[in-house]
Every structure is written in structure tokens, then in C-alpha cells.
Design a protein around this motif. Structure first.
Motif, PDB file in Angstrom:
ATOM      1  N   SER A 193       8.135  -4.711  -3.268  1.00 30.28           N
ATOM      2  CA  SER A 193       7.315  -4.260  -2.140  1.00 30.28           C
ATOM      3  C   SER A 193       6.869  -2.813  -2.321  1.00 30.28           C
ATOM      4  O   SER A 193       5.883  -2.395  -1.732  1.00 30.28           O
ATOM      5  N   SER A 194       7.586  -2.053  -3.168  1.00 25.14           N
ATOM      6  CA  SER A 194       7.076  -0.709  -3.475  1.00 25.14           C
ATOM      7  C   SER A 194       5.872  -0.839  -4.407  1.00 25.14           C
ATOM      8  O   SER A 194       4.898  -0.103  -4.291  1.00 25.14           O
ATOM      9  N   ALA A 195       5.964  -1.799  -5.315  1.00 24.08           N
ATOM     10  CA  ALA A 195       4.876  -1.956  -6.279  1.00 24.08           C
ATOM     11  C   ALA A 195       3.649  -2.581  -5.615  1.00 24.08           C
ATOM     12  O   ALA A 195       2.524  -2.137  -5.818  1.00 24.08           O
ATOM     13  N   LEU A 196       3.867  -3.623  -4.822  1.00 22.92           N
ATOM     14  CA  LEU A 196       2.727  -4.274  -4.175  1.00 22.92           C
ATOM     15  C   LEU A 196       2.270  -3.423  -3.019  1.00 22.92           C
ATOM     16  O   LEU A 196       3.076  -2.950  -2.237  1.00 22.92           O
ATOM     17  N   GLY A 197       0.978  -3.265  -2.919  1.00 22.21           N
ATOM     18  CA  GLY A 197       0.512  -2.461  -1.790  1.00 22.21           C
ATOM     19  C   GLY A 197      -0.962  -2.231  -1.934  1.00 22.21           C
ATOM     20  O   GLY A 197      -1.696  -3.069  -2.473  1.00 22.21           O
ATOM     21  N   LEU A 198      -1.399  -1.076  -1.477  1.00 12.32           N
ATOM     22  CA  LEU A 198      -2.826  -0.775  -1.517  1.00 12.32           C
ATOM     23  C   LEU A 198      -3.339  -0.720  -2.956  1.00 12.32           C
ATOM     24  O   LEU A 198      -4.513  -0.912  -3.205  1.00 12.32           O
ATOM     25  N   GLY A 199      -2.427  -0.450  -3.890  1.00 12.98           N
ATOM     26  CA  GLY A 199      -2.826  -0.421  -5.298  1.00 12.98           C
ATOM     27  C   GLY A 199      -3.443  -1.739  -5.712  1.00 12.98           C
ATOM     28  O   GLY A 199      -4.466  -1.775  -6.396  1.00 12.98           O
ATOM     29  N   ASN A 200      -2.844  -2.838  -5.313  1.00 11.91           N
ATOM     30  CA  ASN A 200      -3.345  -4.149  -5.708  1.00 11.91           C
ATOM     31  C   ASN A 200      -4.576  -4.553  -4.917  1.00 11.91           C
ATOM     32  O   ASN A 200      -5.526  -5.092  -5.455  1.00 11.91           O
ATOM     33  N   TYR A 228      -2.432  11.008   0.490  1.00 11.31           N
ATOM     34  CA  TYR A 228      -3.740  10.350   0.603  1.00 11.31           C
ATOM     35  C   TYR A 228      -3.553   8.854   0.840  1.00 11.31           C
ATOM     36  O   TYR A 228      -4.397   8.200   1.451  1.00 11.31           O
ATOM     37  N   TYR A 229      -2.404   8.333   0.384  1.00  9.51           N
ATOM     38  CA  TYR A 229      -2.066   6.937   0.667  1.00  9.51           C
ATOM     39  C   TYR A 229      -1.952   6.734   2.181  1.00  9.51           C
ATOM     40  O   TYR A 229      -2.330   5.693   2.716  1.00  9.51           O
ATOM     41  N   ALA A 230      -1.430   7.767   2.853  1.00  6.74           N
ATOM     42  CA  ALA A 230      -1.291   7.676   4.312  1.00  6.74           C
ATOM     43  C   ALA A 230      -2.654   7.585   4.988  1.00  6.74           C
ATOM     44  O   ALA A 230      -2.824   6.884   5.987  1.00  6.74           O
ATOM     45  N   PHE A 259       0.104   2.913 -13.757  1.00  5.13           N
ATOM     46  CA  PHE A 259       1.202   3.726 -13.231  1.00  5.13           C
ATOM     47  C   PHE A 259       1.237   3.635 -11.717  1.00  5.13           C
ATOM     48  O   PHE A 259       2.286   3.522 -11.098  1.00  5.13           O
ATOM     49  N   PHE A 260       0.050   3.683 -11.126  1.00  3.26           N
ATOM     50  CA  PHE A 260      -0.033   3.653  -9.672  1.00  3.26           C
ATOM     51  C   PHE A 260       0.481   2.322  -9.130  1.00  3.26           C
ATOM     52  O   PHE A 260       1.327   2.262  -8.248  1.00  3.26           O
ATOM     53  N   THR A 261      -0.029   1.243  -9.711  1.00  7.95           N
ATOM     54  CA  THR A 261       0.279  -0.051  -9.123  1.00  7.95           C
ATOM     55  C   THR A 261       1.732  -0.455  -9.370  1.00  7.95           C
ATOM     56  O   THR A 261       2.346  -1.131  -8.543  1.00  7.95           O
ATOM     57  N   LEU A 262       2.307  -0.008 -10.494  1.00  9.10           N
ATOM     58  CA  LEU A 262       3.715  -0.345 -10.734  1.00  9.10           C
ATOM     59  C   LEU A 262       4.667   0.689 -10.131  1.00  9.10           C
ATOM     60  O   LEU A 262       5.875   0.595 -10.294  1.00  9.10           O
ATOM     61  N   SER A 263       4.135   1.665  -9.454  1.00  2.97           N
ATOM     62  CA  SER A 263       4.950   2.742  -8.851  1.00  2.97           C
ATOM     63  C   SER A 263       5.776   3.482  -9.893  1.00  2.97           C
ATOM     64  O   SER A 263       6.926   3.824  -9.645  1.00  2.97           O
ATOM     65  N   ILE A 264       5.196   3.717 -11.072  1.00 11.91           N
ATOM     66  CA  ILE A 264       5.968   4.466 -12.064  1.00 11.91           C
ATOM     67  C   ILE A 264       5.338   5.832 -12.321  1.00 11.91           C
ATOM     68  O   ILE A 264       4.212   6.091 -11.903  1.00 11.91           O
ATOM     69  N   GLY A 296       9.024   8.832 -10.556  1.00  8.01           N
ATOM     70  CA  GLY A 296      10.451   8.789 -10.263  1.00  8.01           C
ATOM     71  C   GLY A 296      10.828   7.918  -9.070  1.00  8.01           C
ATOM     72  O   GLY A 296      11.990   7.870  -8.693  1.00  8.01           O
ATOM     73  N   THR A 297       9.836   7.224  -8.465  1.00  6.41           N
ATOM     74  CA  THR A 297      10.215   6.309  -7.371  1.00  6.41           C
ATOM     75  C   THR A 297      11.177   5.256  -7.894  1.00  6.41           C
ATOM     76  O   THR A 297      12.157   4.905  -7.241  1.00  6.41           O
ATOM     77  N   MET A 298      10.873   4.761  -9.086  1.00  3.30           N
ATOM     78  CA  MET A 298      11.731   3.717  -9.635  1.00  3.30           C
ATOM     79  C   MET A 298      13.064   4.296 -10.132  1.00  3.30           C
ATOM     80  O   MET A 298      14.035   3.572 -10.250  1.00  3.30           O
ATOM     81  N   GLY A 340       8.873   3.755  -0.136  1.00  4.20           N
ATOM     82  CA  GLY A 340       9.424   4.020  -1.463  1.00  4.20           C
ATOM     83  C   GLY A 340       9.141   5.445  -1.913  1.00  4.20           C
ATOM     84  O   GLY A 340      10.013   6.141  -2.431  1.00  4.20           O
ATOM     85  N   LEU A 341       7.902   5.883  -1.688  1.00  5.66           N
ATOM     86  CA  LEU A 341       7.534   7.248  -2.086  1.00  5.66           C
ATOM     87  C   LEU A 341       8.317   8.278  -1.282  1.00  5.66           C
ATOM     88  O   LEU A 341       8.840   9.260  -1.827  1.00  5.66           O
ATOM     89  N   PHE A 342       8.403   8.046   0.026  1.00  8.41           N
ATOM     90  CA  PHE A 342       9.134   8.999   0.866  1.00  8.41           C
ATOM     91  C   PHE A 342      10.625   9.006   0.530  1.00  8.41           C
ATOM     92  O   PHE A 342      11.252  10.052   0.506  1.00  8.41           O
TER      93      PHE A 342
HETATM   94  N1  TRP Z   1       2.518   0.939  -6.167  1.00  8.24           N
HETATM   95  C1  TRP Z   1       2.031   1.191  -4.865  1.00  8.24           C
HETATM   96  C2  TRP Z   1       0.762   0.403  -4.658  1.00  8.24           C
HETATM   97  O1  TRP Z   1       0.341  -0.285  -5.538  1.00  8.24           O
HETATM   98  C3  TRP Z   1       1.851   2.668  -4.597  1.00  8.24           C
HETATM   99  C4  TRP Z   1       3.054   3.464  -4.944  1.00  8.24           C
HETATM  100  C5  TRP Z   1       4.286   3.321  -4.421  1.00  8.24           C
HETATM  101  C6  TRP Z   1       3.172   4.432  -5.967  1.00  8.24           C
HETATM  102  N2  TRP Z   1       5.178   4.157  -5.049  1.00  8.24           N
HETATM  103  C7  TRP Z   1       4.517   4.840  -5.998  1.00  8.24           C
HETATM  104  C8  TRP Z   1       2.273   4.980  -6.831  1.00  8.24           C
HETATM  105  C9  TRP Z   1       4.940   5.776  -6.937  1.00  8.24           C
HETATM  106  C10 TRP Z   1       2.711   5.911  -7.765  1.00  8.24           C
HETATM  107  C11 TRP Z   1       4.019   6.291  -7.829  1.00  8.24           C
HETATM  108  O2  TRP Z   1       0.175   0.436  -3.648  1.00  8.24           O
END
Ligand code: TRP
Length: 477
Positions: A32-39, A123-125, A247-252, A255-257, A343-345
Motif C-alpha cells: 500500500s506504500s507502493a501503490l498510490g498516486l504513482g500508479n 507535493y503528494y499532499a 523509484f517513485f512508484t516502488l517507494s524506493i 529510505g521508506t522501505m 509510509g513517507l511520514f
Molecule cells: N509509491 C507511492 C506511489 O506510487 C509514493 C511513495 C510512497 C513514494 N513512498 C515513497 C515515493 C517513497 C518515493 C519514495 O504513489
């Protein structure tokens, strides 16, 4: 709750008191951290800007060749150090069991990663605020009664929102508060519970909508657009954009992961977890494309960050039970954005707790205040700051591009270096290889090769091609 309380190598109590309740809980949270607005939001518009299939091809290739190995590396650093990114980098220099010692060429990217989290989350907010707004428009029936499509409503709603900086700032702040309330409650009480019921509903709703979208008449064009790789449509900076988006879509890269990995139980096998998260994320992006492209290809002005918000309501308006599906879809999209923000917070808060030795509540307050202040800039992008633009790009787009295409790959590179040069090879091997599964022994060599060579080389190439593109543009006229 299975707490984990012991003493750190520095003699201070370990701050990592949270552990995922179940392995499934971790999967759901990481997914759920990976799936989000990125996709749903970013993938369709970046793909459109880069001409379609060839970019998708690049993006999938980069995800498997670099994204997955770095995701595994980040989770591994977190699980082994039991720290958020900032403290993890320090520990990788000092802990004899884990570290090869300080090696030239490596740098502590923790602060850079934390700064990146702040840039992305703010900016995601703002975009999450747009989702909230559209959710309310649907809920109050403002997009017209069932079955009466009216394109005018959608465009007008979007324009009014974009021109109203105060409202965008307000919505972004509401989003930040909601996310931080969850974060303040800790890992299990918050993130895990949210994730476990939201993700399945969302996937189901997407399936319903894709069926609808694919019956809209533009199916063949949309499939061709998304999957037929016409490499002549790629720009010089396409590789860099593909890397940034992976990187964005996988949340990498930020350091979130690492933070998520630090809550993993010791028996979880990281490579399998990383593989599942990556594959699911790619599938969901492809599905999001099938949902948006059949509609967006029929629109006259279809580029830019507004793409999803232009096309999706049209699809929903056409639907028999449009109100219900629309509201549920935007609720889920919002919850997806919320989970990613959480996840980011969480990763920012974990860093602040560890570095400044604050308690969770204070760290949450501090993070919230700074994030709200940062969010003001992209929120005003379409109003007070609408006169600021670089090469036709708005403040929000510039912010997106700097954070995603530049900062993420740079700090991702630091994670590659940390794994390959600082983390003890024996610790990594032990974590990667599992006695039950002989295949992990051969996969280990591939992972190592990808993270030592492919990652740094391709990231470097991405930057280089972008620079060449700039030079050609400046001097070639
Ligand atoms: N992966 C999320 C998305 O696709 C956004 C996101 C969450 C993110 N944690 C992250 C992006 C860490 C970069 C780094 O919407």
C-alpha cells in the motif's frame, strides 16, 4: 502487540518498538506504500508525455533490472540495522557485525533521503487534496445526474480548483493532518489496519472500471499506445524519467522501505517480499493505463498532471451506477494516496525520533508543521505562482521533476553504494539466501550484479543522456 525492546550498540534503548503483527500485514503495508498516486496519477501522464509504449517498455525494464534489486537492498538495510534511513547509514559505518567500515566513495545519504521524503510528501499532499476534492464532487453529485455525461463539468471543476490556491493548500493540510493522526498511533494500530482492508477493495474496483473503459471504443488505440514500443518517440531524458518513476512508484530511494524493513520480523525472506511488491506494482500500473488511456486518447488536451482528473470522471459519468462506483473509487484512490503518505511520514518521523531523540508525538508535530509549510508552494502553483514557469512547466511540475527525476535517483545511487560497499557481504548473503530454497543461491549473484553494476551504470547513463539532450538543445538550436 509484539514489541521489541533491547539495547542498541550505543548503549541507548532501541527506539524500534514496533514490529509488523503478521507477515501478511507487512506485505499489505509495503504494497500500500507502493501503490498510490504513482500508479494511477503519475504513470498515465508521464507515459503520455513520453510517447507511450517505448516508455512503458523502458519503465518495466528499469523496474526489474534496478528497482527490484534496490528495493531488496533497502528492505535489507532496514531489517539488519533496525533503523530508519539516517541512523541506518550511520550504523552501516560503525557496527562491526554489519559494516565493512567507512569506504571511500560512499556517503551518508540519510539527510538527503529525509529531505527527499519531505519534498515528495508535500507535493503528494497537494495532489491528494485534488483527490479529496473530486471525491466530494462525486459524493455531492456535482458531476451531473447518473448517465448524463458532461465534459464541461469536469474541466470547469478542475480549472476552478487549480486557480484556487487557498483551497488546494487547505485540502493538502487536511490530508497531512489525517496522515499524521494515523502515524501518531504507531505502526500496527495505524498503517497495518488501514492497509489490510483497503487494498483488496481497490483492486476490485479497478477491475470493474477497466472493463468499462475497454468497452469505450478506443481499446485498440489504447493498447497500441501503451504496449507498442515506438522508440523514435523517446526523448533524451526518457531513461532518466523512467528511472525516477520506478523509484517513485516502488517507494524506493528515500529510505521508506528501510523504515518498513526495520519493522520486519527476522524470519521474513526479503527477496520474495520485494519481488511480490514489484510485480504487483507493475501490474497495477499497467491496469491503470488501461483505465485511463482509452478515455484520454479521445481528449483534445490530455497531457500534464491533470490527465487522470480529466479522464476518470468522464468514464464514471458514463457508468450506470456511476455515483456509487465514482465515490467508492475516489475513496479508495484517496486511501491509496493516504497509505503512501503514511509510509513517507512514518519514515520521516522515525528519522526524527532517532536523530533528535524526540518522542513520537513531538516528532509528528514537527513533521506536520514543516510539511504544511512546504506544501504551500506546490499548492499555489496554479494561482499566485502561476506566472512562474520553466520551459512551460508549472511550479508543481518543476517540483515533481526535481524530486523524482533528480533527487530520487541520486539518493537511490547512495543506497546501491551502501549495500555494495558498506554492508558486510556475509550479512547480505545470510539475509538473501535461504536453505529451503536453493534458487536463492543463484539469484544472489544476479542481485549482487544488478546492484553493483547495472544500477549505478544505468542511473549514471540516465543523467548523462539528459545532459546531452540539454546540450544539443542549447547549441543545436
Ligand atoms: N509509491 C507511492 C506511489 O506510487 C509514493 C511513495 C510512497 C513514494 N513512498 C515513497 C515515493 C517513497 C518515493 C519514495 O504513489
Amino acid at each position: 502487540m509484539s514489541g521489541q525492546e533491547s539495547t542498541s550498540t550505543f548503549g541507548r534503548p532501541l527506539l524500534r518498538q514496533n514490529v509488523w503483527a503478521t507477515r501478511f500485514g507487512f506485505y499489505l503495508a509495503a504494497i500500500s506504500s507502493a501503490l498510490g498516486l504513482g500508479n494511477l496519477w503519475r504513470f498515465p501522464f508521464v507515459t503520455t508525455e513520453n510517447g507511450g509504449g517505448a516508455f512503458v517498455f523502458l519503465y518495466f525494464g528499469v523496474a526489474i533490472a534496478i528497482g527490484l534489486p534496490i528495493l531488496i537492498g533497502e528492505l535489507m538495510i532496514g531489517k539488519l540495522t533496525r533503523r530508519g534511513a539516517v541512523a541506518a547509514f550511520r550504523r552501516l559505518e560503525s557496527d562491526e557485525d554489519l559494516s565493512e567500515g567507512h569506504r571511500p566513495g560512499t556517503f551518508r545519504a540519510g539527510p538527503l533521503a529525509a529531505f527527499g521524503c519531505l519534498l515528495i510528501v508535500s507535493y503528494y499532499a497537494v495532489v491528494s487534496g485534488w483527490v479529496l476534492h473530486f471525491l466530494m464532487q462525486f459524493a455531492f453529485g456535482n458531476f451531473g445526474p447518473l448517465g448524463q455525461a458532461s465534459g464541461h463539468d469536469v474541466d470547469l471543476t478542475l480549472r476552478l480548483l487549480q486557480e484556487n490556491g487557498g483551497m488546494q493548500f487547505g485540502l493538502a493540510s487536511v490530508h497531512i493532518v489525517i496522515a499524521l493522526v494515523v502515524v501518531a498511533r504507531g505502526v500496527q494500530g495505524g498503517i497495518e489496519r488501514w492497509a489490510s482492508w483497503m487494498t483488496p477493495i481497490f483492486v476490485l474496483l479497478m477491475a470493474v472500471l477497466v472493463m468499462k473503459s475497454l468497452s469505450s471504443g478506443q481499446t485498440v488505440e489504447a493498447l497500441r499506445f501503451q504496449f507498442y514500443p515506438d522508440f523514435s518517440r523517446l526523448n533524451w531524458n526518457a531513461l532518466q524519467q523512467a528511472i525516477g518513476h520506478v523509484f517513485f512508484t516502488l517507494s524506493i530511494g528515500l529510505g521508506t522501505m528501510v523504515t518498513f524493513g526495520s519493522y520486519l520480523k527476522s524470519e521474513t525472506h526479503i527477496p520474495s517480499a520485494g519481488f511480490r511488491v514489484t510485480v504487483l506494482d507493475l501490474v497495477i500500473s499497467a491496469v491503470a493505463g488501461l483505465l485511463v488511456f482509452p478515455v484520454s486518447l479521445g481528449l483534445s488536451a490530455s497531457g500534464g498532471p491533470e490527465l487522470l482528473f480529466r479522464s476518470l470522471p468522464r468514464l464514471l459519468q458514463d457508468l450506470q451506477s456511476g455515483w456509487f462506483v465514482g465515490v467508492s473509487f475516489f475513496v479508495c484512490l484517496y486511501l491509496g494516496a493516504l497509505a503512501a503518505s503514511i509510509g513517507l511520514f512514518e519514515s520521516l518521523v522515525a528519522n526524527i525520533i532517532e536523530v533528535f531523540r524526540l518522542d513520537r508525538d513531538r516528532a509528528v508535530w514537527l513533521t506536520g508543521l514543516v510539511a504544511v509549510a512546504f506544501a504551500a508552494v506546490p499548492a499555489l502553483s496554479g494561482s499566485s505562482l502561476s506566472h512562474v514557469s520553466v520551459a512551460g512547466r508549472s511550479v508543481l511540475e518543476i517540483w515533481d521533476s526535481l524530486a523524482v527525476n533528480w533527487l530520487l535517483p541520486m539518493s537511490g545511487l547512495a543506497f546501491c553504494l551502501a549495500v555494495t560497499r558498506q554492508l558486510k557481504a556475509s550479512a547480505a548473503t545470510a539475509e538473501f539466501q535461504s536453505d529451503d530454497s536453493p534458487i536463492t543461491q543463484s539469484l544472489y549473484a544476479h542481485w549482487r550484479f544488478a546492484i553493483v553494476w547495472i544500477g549505478p551504470i544505468v542511473i549514471g547513463l540516465g543523467f548523462l543522456l539528459t545532459l546531452i539532450g540539454w546540450l544539443l538543445k542549447s547549441f543545436g538550436g
